[in-house]
Scaffold this motif. Structure first.
Motif, mmCIF file in Angstrom:
data_model
loop_
_atom_site.group_PDB
_atom_site.id
_atom_site.type_symbol
_atom_site.label_atom_id
_atom_site.label_comp_id
_atom_site.label_asym_id
_atom_site.label_seq_id
_atom_site.Cartn_x
_atom_site.Cartn_y
_atom_site.Cartn_z
ATOM 1 N N LYS A 185 -1.432 12.531 -7.956
ATOM 2 C CA LYS A 185 -2.640 13.339 -7.804
ATOM 3 C C LYS A 185 -2.314 14.782 -7.428
ATOM 4 O O LYS A 185 -2.983 15.721 -7.869
ATOM 5 N N LEU A 186 -1.254 14.963 -6.648
ATOM 6 C CA LEU A 186 -0.851 16.314 -6.239
ATOM 7 C C LEU A 186 0.009 17.007 -7.286
ATOM 8 O O LEU A 186 0.461 18.128 -7.073
ATOM 9 N N GLY A 187 0.273 16.336 -8.408
ATOM 10 C CA GLY A 187 1.041 16.949 -9.486
ATOM 11 C C GLY A 187 2.542 16.907 -9.275
ATOM 12 O O GLY A 187 3.287 17.582 -9.996
ATOM 13 N N LEU A 188 3.002 16.122 -8.312
ATOM 14 C CA LEU A 188 4.435 16.040 -8.042
ATOM 15 C C LEU A 188 5.123 15.085 -9.001
ATOM 16 O O LEU A 188 6.331 15.188 -9.236
ATOM 17 N N ILE A 189 4.369 14.126 -9.518
ATOM 18 C CA ILE A 189 4.863 13.166 -10.507
ATOM 19 C C ILE A 189 3.831 13.102 -11.623
ATOM 20 O O ILE A 189 2.627 12.982 -11.350
ATOM 21 N N PRO A 190 4.218 13.186 -12.893
ATOM 22 C CA PRO A 190 3.239 13.095 -13.986
ATOM 23 C C PRO A 190 2.468 11.771 -13.933
ATOM 24 O O PRO A 190 3.050 10.718 -13.660
ATOM 25 N N THR A 191 1.171 11.843 -14.174
ATOM 26 C CA THR A 191 0.333 10.646 -14.094
ATOM 27 C C THR A 191 0.816 9.566 -15.051
ATOM 28 O O THR A 191 0.860 8.378 -14.698
ATOM 29 N N LYS A 192 1.184 9.944 -16.267
ATOM 30 C CA LYS A 192 1.657 8.962 -17.249
ATOM 31 C C LYS A 192 2.890 8.233 -16.720
ATOM 32 O O LYS A 192 3.014 7.003 -16.837
ATOM 33 N N GLU A 193 3.782 8.977 -16.100
ATOM 34 C CA GLU A 193 5.004 8.390 -15.559
ATOM 35 C C GLU A 193 4.686 7.446 -14.401
ATOM 36 O O GLU A 193 5.255 6.352 -14.283
ATOM 37 N N ALA A 194 3.741 7.847 -13.546
ATOM 38 C CA ALA A 194 3.350 7.001 -12.417
ATOM 39 C C ALA A 194 2.727 5.699 -12.904
ATOM 40 O O ALA A 194 3.014 4.621 -12.366
ATOM 41 N N CYS A 195 1.894 5.786 -13.929
ATOM 42 C CA CYS A 195 1.264 4.578 -14.480
ATOM 43 C C CYS A 195 2.309 3.632 -15.075
ATOM 44 O O CYS A 195 2.211 2.410 -14.921
ATOM 45 N N GLU A 196 3.291 4.185 -15.730
ATOM 46 C CA GLU A 196 4.345 3.356 -16.310
ATOM 47 C C GLU A 196 5.152 2.644 -15.222
ATOM 48 O O GLU A 196 5.542 1.484 -15.372
ATOM 49 N N LEU A 197 5.382 3.346 -14.109
ATOM 50 C CA LEU A 197 6.090 2.722 -12.996
ATOM 51 C C LEU A 197 5.285 1.557 -12.417
ATOM 52 O O LEU A 197 5.836 0.511 -12.063
ATOM 53 N N CYS A 249 0.823 -1.222 0.000
ATOM 54 C CA CYS A 249 0.000 0.000 0.000
ATOM 55 C C CYS A 249 0.850 1.261 0.000
ATOM 56 O O CYS A 249 0.567 2.198 -0.745
ATOM 57 N N TYR A 250 1.882 1.295 0.846
ATOM 58 C CA TYR A 250 2.602 2.570 0.874
ATOM 59 C C TYR A 250 3.414 2.789 -0.396
ATOM 60 O O TYR A 250 3.609 3.928 -0.830
ATOM 61 N N ALA A 251 3.863 1.706 -1.058
ATOM 62 C CA ALA A 251 4.598 1.894 -2.312
ATOM 63 C C ALA A 251 3.673 2.366 -3.426
ATOM 64 O O ALA A 251 3.939 3.359 -4.115
ATOM 65 N N VAL A 252 2.570 1.663 -3.595
ATOM 66 C CA VAL A 252 1.650 1.957 -4.706
ATOM 67 C C VAL A 252 0.842 3.217 -4.433
ATOM 68 O O VAL A 252 0.711 4.094 -5.296
ATOM 69 N N ILE A 253 0.304 3.317 -3.220
ATOM 70 C CA ILE A 253 -0.605 4.415 -2.913
ATOM 71 C C ILE A 253 0.127 5.745 -2.778
ATOM 72 O O ILE A 253 -0.374 6.789 -3.195
ATOM 73 N N ASP A 254 1.316 5.734 -2.188
ATOM 74 C CA ASP A 254 2.066 6.991 -2.072
ATOM 75 C C ASP A 254 2.433 7.536 -3.447
ATOM 76 O O ASP A 254 2.464 8.753 -3.666
ATOM 77 N N LEU A 255 2.705 6.629 -4.375
ATOM 78 C CA LEU A 255 2.964 7.056 -5.750
ATOM 79 C C LEU A 255 1.715 7.685 -6.357
ATOM 80 O O LEU A 255 1.779 8.739 -7.007
ATOM 81 N N GLU A 256 0.579 7.063 -6.121
ATOM 82 C CA GLU A 256 -0.678 7.608 -6.657
ATOM 83 C C GLU A 256 -0.975 8.983 -6.062
ATOM 84 O O GLU A 256 -1.394 9.911 -6.776
ATOM 85 N N ASP A 257 -0.767 9.140 -4.756
ATOM 86 C CA ASP A 257 -0.991 10.447 -4.125
ATOM 87 C C ASP A 257 -0.051 11.505 -4.694
ATOM 88 O O ASP A 257 -0.450 12.657 -4.914
ATOM 89 N N SER A 258 1.189 11.123 -4.920
ATOM 90 C CA SER A 258 2.157 12.072 -5.492
ATOM 91 C C SER A 258 1.721 12.523 -6.887
ATOM 92 O O SER A 258 1.865 13.695 -7.247
ATOM 93 N N ARG A 263 10.177 8.945 -3.209
ATOM 94 C CA ARG A 263 10.982 9.642 -2.205
ATOM 95 C C ARG A 263 11.518 10.956 -2.743
ATOM 96 O O ARG A 263 11.408 12.003 -2.090
ATOM 97 N N ARG A 264 12.080 10.922 -3.952
ATOM 98 C CA ARG A 264 12.690 12.134 -4.519
ATOM 99 C C ARG A 264 11.652 13.207 -4.830
ATOM 100 O O ARG A 264 11.882 14.394 -4.571
#
Length: 481
Positions: free
Chosen positions: A285-297, A274-283, A375-376
């Protein structure tokens, strides 16, 4: 060990003994008397269902709604808090437990899969219940304050409030896992031994580190043992911890040091997933990581046949993100259960020491990339770091005020005022029940170590928002309205 021997061992792992009660450790389920038609049905819940419900209805669980998961004091209604994280981890944990139970039955171990699912789900609900405000930054704030303000017994030219190195280490290495055990077994329903008296099975499953803060002989923790990475109970709660772990049949390596409950590996996996997948999703959602990039990860977690699915991804970014998250979690659940069933006999013997998500490179490596990326771009986001820094100072400031007020035997005028702000219930103990005393009388019953634990009980139980508001009021930054 044959299937009958393993079944008997699992009966102990699933012990329904309620820790703190005067009853002898019992089997996991007790036969209920037949229901008479003219009466209302008796409670049909299992002991593990009762544990689950007690956690959900506890005030400490509700407080998780305003405790940091990743993004403290978030202005977004979307991002997770410790409460939503715990609920999501519980859902994943239930699936892990049920699938593991089915796998054990295929190995001729007679267990009820739904019982394993409920135990893991309940333990997941409680796994973060002891976290202080501002998450791991809050833990670090308490540890830093103790390191700077207090000393171990025997320190030259400085007096210590502790009678033993173990007492000092409990606070110098303050641990949310140990605080969680304390909440369930002492701080809920404080007037009776064992608090709300959870089953040994649930307490064993939630204990990632079933050991004290100081190992026997003062030896260093075994780095190869994941169960010794941190500690799981304070000296003040040692008696209850030993009762819980022994009733649950955990292997006792040394006095007070136990191997993990097999189901604790599933609880850990649910949290890791949960913390690996969900924290990425939250990041994202807040625009800290592009959605396309998060989905690819997230897609990198999927096995090759799923990755090459010819269906086009959903056009809407949120739908695409939700689909990627769901598929990744599903794959990680299956992979974790496979590892569990492959190595469960080593876990039963207390010889397995590897987190389930770290045992396979096809899972460990993509998750490592996800965690590093989050993290970054998420954990080290400027706003997050600013608030964590402010939270660090907030908890240190509150400890300065309240610890000085309760440790001294001759409080000054200001310390007396601070004492009056502490709820009297904070000092209620089953082994030293209050009988009409005021704060001064209650403190006189306790050692200085126990008084300091009462302060960390109070401060670590605060929500992020309450801690900030109280610190501002007491330091004069913002007057009460």
């Amino acid at each position: 060990m044959g299937s009958s021997g393993r079944t008997e061992q699992w009966r102990r792992f699933l012990s329904g003994h309620r820790v703190g009660s005067d009853l002898k450790p019992a089997e996991a389920l007790v036969e209920r008397p037949p229901v008479q038609e003219e009466h209302l049905p008796l409670d049909e819940r299992t002991p593990y269902d009762v544990d689950y419900d007690r956690i959900v209805f506890s005030s400490e669980f509700r407080c998780l709604h305003d405790k940091t998961q990743v993004f403290p004091l978030s202005t977004s209604d979307y991002t997770r808090t410790r409460l939503t994280h715990s609920i999501e981890a519980s859902c994943v944990g239930r699936s892990l437990g049920q699938l593991a139970g089915r796998g054990l039955k295929m190995q001729d171990v007679k267990v009820e899969p739904s019982h394993l699912g409920t135990i893991v789900a309940a333990a997941c609900l409680a796994h973060d219940i002891g976290n202080p405000p501002f998450g791991h930054s809050g833990e670090a704030a308490i540890q830093h304050w103790v390191e700077q303000r207090l000393v171990a017994p025997g320190t030259p030219e400085r007096s210590s409030p502790f009678k033993s190195r173990e007492e000092w280490k409990d606070l110098e290495s303050f641990e949310g896992n140990a605080q969680g055990f304390r909440i369930l077994n002492r701080l809920q329903s404080r007037e009776r031994r064992g608090g709300l008296r959870y089953t040994a099975a649930t307490l064993g499953a939630m204990s990632k580190y079933p050991r004290p803060s100081v190992l026997p002989g003062g030896r260093a923790s075994e780095k190869a043992r994941v169960s010794e990475k941190k500690f799981g109970y304070f000296q003040d709660d040692r008696e209850l911890a030993l009762e819980a772990y022994r009733a649950a049949g955990l292997r006792e390596r040394e006095e007070g040091v136990f191997s993990r409950h097999p189901l604790a590996f599933l609880v850990e996996a649910a949290d890791d997933i949960c913390y690996a997948v969900i924290d990425l999703e939250d990041s994202a959602k807040l625009g800290l990581i592009p959605t396309k990039e998060a989905c690819e990860l997230l897609d990198a977690v999927l096995p090759a046949p799923v990755k090459s699915d010819a269906r086009p991804p959903p056009a809407h970014p949120e739908t695409r993100m939700a689909q990627a998250r769901a598929r990744a979690i599903g794959v990680l659940i299956q992979a974790s259960v496979r590892v569990f069933l492959e190595h469960v006999e080593a876990m039963e013997a207390g010889e397995w020491e590897t987190p389930l998500v770290s045992a396979r490179d096809d899972v460990r490596l993509p998750l490592k990339v996800i965690k590093e990326h989050t993290r970054r771009h998420g954990y080290e986001n400027e706003r997050v770091l600013q608030i964590e820094s402010a939270g660090f100072k907030t908890l240190g400031g509150l400890l300065d005020m309240f610890a000085a007020a309760v440790v001294t035997d001759a409080p000054n005028r200001e310390e007396k005022k601070l004492r009056q702000l502490l709820p009297l219930e904070l000092f209620q103990r089953s082994d030293a029940p209050l009988r009409g005393e005021d704060i001064d009388g209650a403190l006189a019953r306790l050692s200085k170590y126990q008084r300091l634990l009462c302060v960390t009980d109070y401060i670590s139980g605060m929500t992020d928002g309450f801690a900030v508001a109280l610190y501002q009021r007491l330091s004069g930054i913002k007057l009460p309205t």
